[in-house]
Design an enzyme around this catalytic site. Structure first.
Site: not given
Ligand code: HPA
Ligand code: ZN
Length: 338
Positions: A19, A21, A199, A202, A280-281
């Site tokens: 996971h 991006h 996703h 969340e 994630d990011d």
């Molecule tokens: N959630 C949804 N979209 C996203 C995320 C996330 O954590 N990170 C980058 N795009």
């Molecule tokens: Zn994500």
């Protein structure tokens, strides 16, 4: 095990990341360098000012900056350098296999050709395989705040290159954009032989996880942490060993949890779910994979056995072959017993 000993274990274990991006690995320094190279004007005076702006109240407040940041990515070389920098970080964390997301619509909407993005990313991934033995898969994510029709147009652009795309995902603003909005698009992806992830859970409710499973045939759920609000759902996820790609520092930074001590990662493991940890990011959320694992160890008191379980789950959840999974599981056992 003492804290330094679990730090060593976290570093020593081979891991996958599922996971991630790629646009979320754009560090402020690279943001500035690319802005200058491409003559893109940024609303920040310095790298420090960028970092100071990375204070989020929810998913949308992050996405606004994330999409704005991506505007400095113009050429194939930009996408190459972005991806290569991530591969170096992944290798440093002893990630041996990564399945990364990219958001083509973020770029094609600005007039960047799909192939420019794809060539830059895949050239870096090929170099990482050669230099580090880091294997990878590439997952095309559809932006869920856009229409299903827009998703179909993106799929059409991707179709000539499906030999370089291993699956599809669904990301961006979750609330108000349930998986059911993309049922026809994901059915078409399945016809094309593209496995799906999504996703869900969340910020969105547990019902979105059911929808991702039953309407999109998602093989993994990205995040999925809100599943614990629905006992029947937890049972289903455990029964089918549906992986959850959990991102603890992301959850903290986007206020999905108020405090890392409130994170339900241990609860997910105790319920028999195939949960694993991801970044994630990482450029926006304060750390790469091992930093996420250490943050969980510190806040939740993860045991060595749980850290080992997370590493094992990361391979089980991947799209590696059964033989590769077995080989890595044996290596993890060897390291855990050493
Ligand atoms: N959630 C949804 N979209 C996203 C995320 C996330 O954590 N990170 C980058 N795009
Ligand atoms: Zn994500």
């Amino acid at each position: 095990m003492t804290q330094p000993a679990t730090n060593t274990l976290i570093q020593a274990l081979p891991k996958t990341e599922l996971h991630l991006h790629i646009e979320g690995t754009l560090e402020p320094e690279m943001l500035f360098a690319l802005a200058e190279r491409n003559s893109v004007k940024l609303p920040y005076a310095s790298v420090e000012a960028v970092r100071a702006a990375y204070s989020f109240s929810d998913l949308q407040s992050f996405l606004d900056l994330y999409y704005a940041g991506a505007s400095v990515l113009i050429t194939e070389q930009d996408f190459f350098e972005l991806t290569w920098a991530y591969c170096e970080r992944a290798h440093a964390d002893n990630i041996v296999h990564t399945e990364i997301f990219f958001d083509p619509q973020t770029h094609t909407a600005r007039g960047i050709a799909f192939i420019t993005v794809l060539n830059g990313i895949t050239r870096a991934l090929a170099q990482a395989k050669e230099r580090f033995g880091l294997t990878s898969k590439l997952i095309l994510c559809f932006l869920r705040h856009l229409s299903e029709e827009d998703g179909f147009a993106t799929l059409a652009e991707a179709e000539p290159y499906l030999d370089r795309i291993d699956g599809v995902g669904l990301d961006s603003s979750e609330l108000g954009h349930p998986p059911e909005k993309f049922q026809r698009l994901f059915a078409r992806c399945a016809e094309l032989g593209l496995p799906a992830v999504a996703h869900a859970g969340e910020e969105g409710p547990a019902d979105y996880i059911w929808q991702a499973l039953d309407l999109l045939q998602a093989r993994r759920i990205d995040h999925g942490v809100r599943c614990t609000e629905d006992a029947a759902l937890v049972k289903r996820l455990a029964r089918d060993r549906v992986p959850l790609t959990v991102c603890p520092l992301s959850n903290l930074k986007l206020c999905v949890v108020k405090d890392m001590r409130d994170h339900n990662l241990r609860e997910l493991l105790a319920a028999g779910l195939c949960a694993m940890v991801n970044s994630d990011d990482p450029a926006y959320f304060g750390g790469y994979l091992n930093t996420n694992l250490i943050a969980c160890r510190d806040a939740l008191g993860l045991t060595a056995a749980e850290v080992v379980q997370l590493a094992k789950n990361s391979f089980e959840a991947s799209w590696l072959s059964a033989a590769e999974k077995q080989r890595y599981a044996a290596e993890i056992d060897r390291i855990a017993l050493a």
